[in-house]
Design a protein around this motif. Structure first.
Motif, PDB file in Angstrom:
ATOM      1  N   LYS A 161      77.232   3.450  46.511  1.00 54.19           N
ATOM      2  CA  LYS A 161      76.953   3.842  47.895  1.00 54.19           C
ATOM      3  C   LYS A 161      75.435   3.914  48.055  1.00 54.19           C
ATOM      4  O   LYS A 161      74.760   4.604  47.296  1.00 54.19           O
ATOM      5  CB  LYS A 161      77.599   5.184  48.217  1.00 54.19           C
ATOM      6  CG  LYS A 161      79.120   5.161  48.141  1.00 54.19           C
ATOM      7  CD  LYS A 161      79.704   6.486  48.587  1.00 54.19           C
ATOM      8  CE  LYS A 161      81.219   6.513  48.440  1.00 54.19           C
ATOM      9  NZ  LYS A 161      81.880   5.473  49.232  1.00 54.19           N
ATOM     10  N   LEU A 162      74.914   3.197  49.026  1.00 56.02           N
ATOM     11  CA  LEU A 162      73.477   3.110  49.215  1.00 56.02           C
ATOM     12  C   LEU A 162      73.071   3.699  50.565  1.00 56.02           C
ATOM     13  O   LEU A 162      73.770   3.503  51.562  1.00 56.02           O
ATOM     14  CB  LEU A 162      73.023   1.653  49.155  1.00 56.02           C
ATOM     15  CG  LEU A 162      73.336   0.878  47.870  1.00 56.02           C
ATOM     16  CD1 LEU A 162      72.894  -0.568  48.022  1.00 56.02           C
ATOM     17  CD2 LEU A 162      72.649   1.516  46.682  1.00 56.02           C
ATOM     18  N   ASP A 163      71.944   4.384  50.573  1.00 57.31           N
ATOM     19  CA  ASP A 163      71.406   4.779  51.868  1.00 57.31           C
ATOM     20  C   ASP A 163      70.561   3.627  52.416  1.00 57.31           C
ATOM     21  O   ASP A 163      70.375   2.599  51.756  1.00 57.31           O
ATOM     22  CB  ASP A 163      70.605   6.079  51.766  1.00 57.31           C
ATOM     23  CG  ASP A 163      69.395   5.970  50.825  1.00 57.31           C
ATOM     24  OD1 ASP A 163      68.828   4.865  50.680  1.00 57.31           O
ATOM     25  OD2 ASP A 163      69.016   7.003  50.253  1.00 57.31           O
ATOM     26  N   ASP A 164      70.047   3.792  53.637  1.00 53.64           N
ATOM     27  CA  ASP A 164      69.334   2.689  54.284  1.00 53.64           C
ATOM     28  C   ASP A 164      68.124   2.246  53.477  1.00 53.64           C
ATOM     29  O   ASP A 164      67.855   1.047  53.338  1.00 53.64           O
ATOM     30  CB  ASP A 164      68.889   3.124  55.688  1.00 53.64           C
ATOM     31  CG  ASP A 164      70.056   3.239  56.647  1.00 53.64           C
ATOM     32  OD1 ASP A 164      71.205   3.007  56.209  1.00 53.64           O
ATOM     33  OD2 ASP A 164      69.833   3.565  57.824  1.00 53.64           O
ATOM     34  N   GLY A 165      67.388   3.190  52.921  1.00 58.21           N
ATOM     35  CA  GLY A 165      66.201   2.840  52.158  1.00 58.21           C
ATOM     36  C   GLY A 165      66.526   2.048  50.912  1.00 58.21           C
ATOM     37  O   GLY A 165      65.841   1.072  50.572  1.00 58.21           O
ATOM     38  N   GLU A 166      67.596   2.443  50.220  1.00 56.14           N
ATOM     39  CA  GLU A 166      67.987   1.731  48.993  1.00 56.14           C
ATOM     40  C   GLU A 166      68.427   0.305  49.300  1.00 56.14           C
ATOM     41  O   GLU A 166      68.070  -0.636  48.582  1.00 56.14           O
ATOM     42  CB  GLU A 166      69.097   2.501  48.297  1.00 56.14           C
ATOM     43  CG  GLU A 166      68.652   3.822  47.697  1.00 56.14           C
ATOM     44  CD  GLU A 166      69.816   4.665  47.223  1.00 56.14           C
ATOM     45  OE1 GLU A 166      69.680   5.308  46.174  1.00 56.14           O
ATOM     46  OE2 GLU A 166      70.861   4.680  47.908  1.00 56.14           O
TER      47      GLU A 166
ATOM     48  N   SER B  68      67.526  -1.483  51.919  1.00 62.82           N
ATOM     49  CA  SER B  68      66.324  -2.223  52.318  1.00 62.82           C
ATOM     50  C   SER B  68      65.531  -2.663  51.096  1.00 62.82           C
ATOM     51  O   SER B  68      65.035  -3.795  51.031  1.00 62.82           O
ATOM     52  CB  SER B  68      65.447  -1.347  53.227  1.00 62.82           C
ATOM     53  OG  SER B  68      66.092  -1.062  54.440  1.00 62.82           O
TER      54      SER B  68
ATOM     55  N   ARG C 285      70.678  -0.431  59.133  1.00 63.46           N
ATOM     56  CA  ARG C 285      71.047   0.741  59.911  1.00 63.46           C
ATOM     57  C   ARG C 285      72.426   1.203  59.467  1.00 63.46           C
ATOM     58  O   ARG C 285      73.360   0.399  59.392  1.00 63.46           O
ATOM     59  CB  ARG C 285      71.065   0.404  61.398  1.00 63.46           C
ATOM     60  CG  ARG C 285      71.126   1.626  62.317  1.00 63.46           C
ATOM     61  CD  ARG C 285      71.330   1.205  63.755  1.00 63.46           C
ATOM     62  NE  ARG C 285      70.399   0.165  64.186  1.00 63.46           N
ATOM     63  CZ  ARG C 285      70.667  -0.704  65.163  1.00 63.46           C
ATOM     64  NH1 ARG C 285      71.844  -0.655  65.778  1.00 63.46           N
ATOM     65  NH2 ARG C 285      69.775  -1.618  65.500  1.00 63.46           N
ATOM     66  N   ASN C 286      72.580   2.469  59.122  1.00 59.48           N
ATOM     67  CA  ASN C 286      73.857   3.028  58.664  1.00 59.48           C
ATOM     68  C   ASN C 286      74.425   2.230  57.487  1.00 59.48           C
ATOM     69  O   ASN C 286      75.599   1.861  57.452  1.00 59.48           O
ATOM     70  CB  ASN C 286      74.872   3.069  59.813  1.00 59.48           C
ATOM     71  CG  ASN C 286      74.442   3.983  60.927  1.00 59.48           C
ATOM     72  OD1 ASN C 286      73.813   5.012  60.696  1.00 59.48           O
ATOM     73  ND2 ASN C 286      74.749   3.598  62.164  1.00 59.48           N
ATOM     74  N   SER C 287      73.538   1.924  56.524  1.00 53.18           N
ATOM     75  CA  SER C 287      73.903   1.191  55.301  1.00 53.18           C
ATOM     76  C   SER C 287      74.465  -0.192  55.595  1.00 53.18           C
ATOM     77  O   SER C 287      75.245  -0.738  54.815  1.00 53.18           O
ATOM     78  CB  SER C 287      74.906   2.004  54.467  1.00 53.18           C
ATOM     79  OG  SER C 287      74.339   3.229  54.061  1.00 53.18           O
TER      80      SER C 287
ATOM     81  N   SER D   5      77.717  -6.068  55.153  1.00 50.93           N
ATOM     82  CA  SER D   5      77.900  -4.881  54.312  1.00 50.93           C
ATOM     83  C   SER D   5      77.796  -5.286  52.855  1.00 50.93           C
ATOM     84  O   SER D   5      78.173  -6.402  52.485  1.00 50.93           O
ATOM     85  CB  SER D   5      79.259  -4.223  54.580  1.00 50.93           C
ATOM     86  OG  SER D   5      80.307  -5.122  54.278  1.00 50.93           O
TER      87      SER D   5
END
Length: 482
Positions: free
Chosen positions: A386-391, A393, A438-440, A456
């Motif tokens: 599971k990745l957040d937006d920064g990861e 990017s 945006r939103n992973s 995704s």
């Protein structure tokens, strides 16, 4: 059909992949499903052996399967399968055959079936250092029949797998709630194989179909209301009737007797080739079978599905398929109604249905192809990344070049770059110019900043980042970044 494994110490031929399951049964649907699965794996360039497991205490149906003259063995011989036979006493010798094991698609995780095979289909006999894949396996029902006290042990076996997909959408929930194991939903291989590959099997059929158009009734559980419904619909459509019953020899006589006035319409000597030919040349199909429904859709037939509210074979299989294709109007629990309701005689427009199936087939085939090369030390018990937006990017920018193209097709380019300023380089297209996360989710847009793709992250745990994208202007198109 099958060759017994050699004596202890004998060197066995090694294959890339060993397929486990009920590929050798007398059920037409099972034979075709495993035919399709084998074709998919061989299309990746890997060698395949089909492993038959025969428990010491086998029921009558398994004895039927062993007859050399039976239609299953005739089909298998004609297809040139490389096979090996295992029994309870030498089950662990299966590890000598391959490093990758795939348990295939059908009700092999229906506990009532799995226990008949000593739970071999949970891969209890496969060593820890082997790759284990469950491809579109089925519980058959929306509930799990394994006793509660057995589930923790079965869950531990499932967690040894590297990748698991289930055939029904309800199976995803069962895996999570009953076993605490993640699984993806993917289609039965028979749904994903090219229709022409199926039709080609019928060219070897030895059956006289005659000149008159006919309604094909593929009925596994004959009943009076189904008989009446079939006769009424055939009369309304002006069609003759041809009937195919269960392929098992031990209950054929009883099933034909249950057809009543339609008994004389039952077709004799129906092997896989004849089964395909009967579907391919029919003008309409009535069935109470999951695989009968799949065949009707693949052959683009108008059809009616008639089942009972308490279908012992598992209604969820059909429901899941109808949710995928949007063809719920073709099903009823009231077989007497099929002749009198417009929805059963309204021709099906297969344009959208085929788009949905094409998309699903591409995703399912890519999942299997990726799973066949998953690192052996990555187990399904590990939660998906599971990745957040920064990861996400950072992944997009950090990977120097990306391959971009339609799922299942050669890539348009292998030089796409996601630049830190939010633009895309390496591809000449009006639809892929800007990017953002945006939103992973990776969003691509054109020069006018109109959204064109939504991607995704599909699989990082398989050893490399792979993203699947929905194409906003044509939802039947799936693009892949890898």
């Amino acid at each position: 059909m099958a060759q017994t494994l050699g004596a202890m110490g004998e060197t066995l031929k090694k294959y890339d992949v060993a397929i486990l399951g009920v590929w050798y049964g007398l059920n037409y649907g099972s034979l075709l499903t495993y035919y399709a699965l084998r074709k998919q794996i061989e299309a990746t360039g890997k060698s395949v052996v089909m492993v038959q497991y025969l428990p010491d205490n086998k029921p009558a149906s398994m004895s039927d399967e062993q007859r050399p003259e039976a239609h299953n063995n005739q089909f298998i011989a004609k297809q040139g399968y490389e096979t090996h036979l295992l029994q309870s006493s030498n089950a662990r010798s299966v590890n000598e055959l391959a490093d990758t094991f795939v348990v295939g698609s059908d009700q092999v995780w229906n506990y009532h079936i799995a226990r008949l095979y000593d739970e071999f289909f949970y891969m209890s006999a496969i060593d820890a250092n082997k790759r284990k894949i469950a491809n579109a396996v089925s519980f058959g029902h929306a509930v799990d029949f394994a006793p509660a006290e057995e589930r923790p042990r079965i869950a531990n076996l499932m967690k040894r797998f590297n990748a698991i997909s289930v055939r029904e959408d309800s199976g995803v929930d069962l895996m999570r709630t009953e076993y605490g194991v993640p699984a993806e939903w993917h289609a039965d291989p028979l749904l994903t194989i090219d229709s022409e590959d199926i039709r080609a099997l019928g060219t070897d059929a030895k059956i006289e179909l005659g000149e008159k158009p006919y309604l094909l009734a593929y009925i596994l559980d004959p009943s009076e209301d189904k008989i009446n419904g079939i006769m009424g619909l055939a009369a309304k459509l002006g069609l003759e009737i041809k009937v195919v019953v269960d392929g098992f020899a031990h209950n054929r006589t009883a099933n034909i007797e249950r057809l009543g006035v339609l008994a004389e319409k039952a077709q004799d000597n129906v092997g896989v080739e004849e089964f395909v030919d009967l579907f391919a040349n029919s003008s309409y199909v009535v069935t109470d079978s999951f695989h009968g429904t799949v065949m009707s859709i693949k052959m683009e037939k108008d059809f009616a599905i008639v089942t009972t509210a308490k279908m012992h074979r598992g209604q969820t299989r059909i429901d899941s398929l109808l949710r995928l294709t949007g063809l719920f109007a073709r099903h009823t629990f009231d077989a007497n109604a099929i002749a009198g309701r417009r929805r059963f005689v309204t021709p099906i427009d297969y344009t959208q249905v085929n788009q949905l199936i094409s998309r699903t087939a591409a995703l399912s085939k890519l999942w299997l192809t990726t799973a066949l090369d998953i690192p052996i030390d990555v187990k399904i018990g590990i939660s998906p990344v599971k990745l957040d937006d920064g990861e996400l990017s950072d992944i997009m920018i950090g990977k120097k070049n990306w391959s971009f193209g339609l799922l299942g097709k050669p890539p348009y380019t292998e030089e796409v770059r996601f630049l830190a300023d939010g633009t895309i380089a390496g591809i000449q297209s009006k639809n892929e110019f800007y990017w953002e996360v945006r939103n992973s989710t990776l969003l691509l847009s054109n020069r006018q900043r109109e959204l064109t793709h939504s991607f995704s992250l599909k699989s990082l745990k398989f050893g490399k980042p792979v993203l699947h994208g929905d194409t906003v202007f044509d939802h039947s198109l799936v693009h892949v970044l890898s």
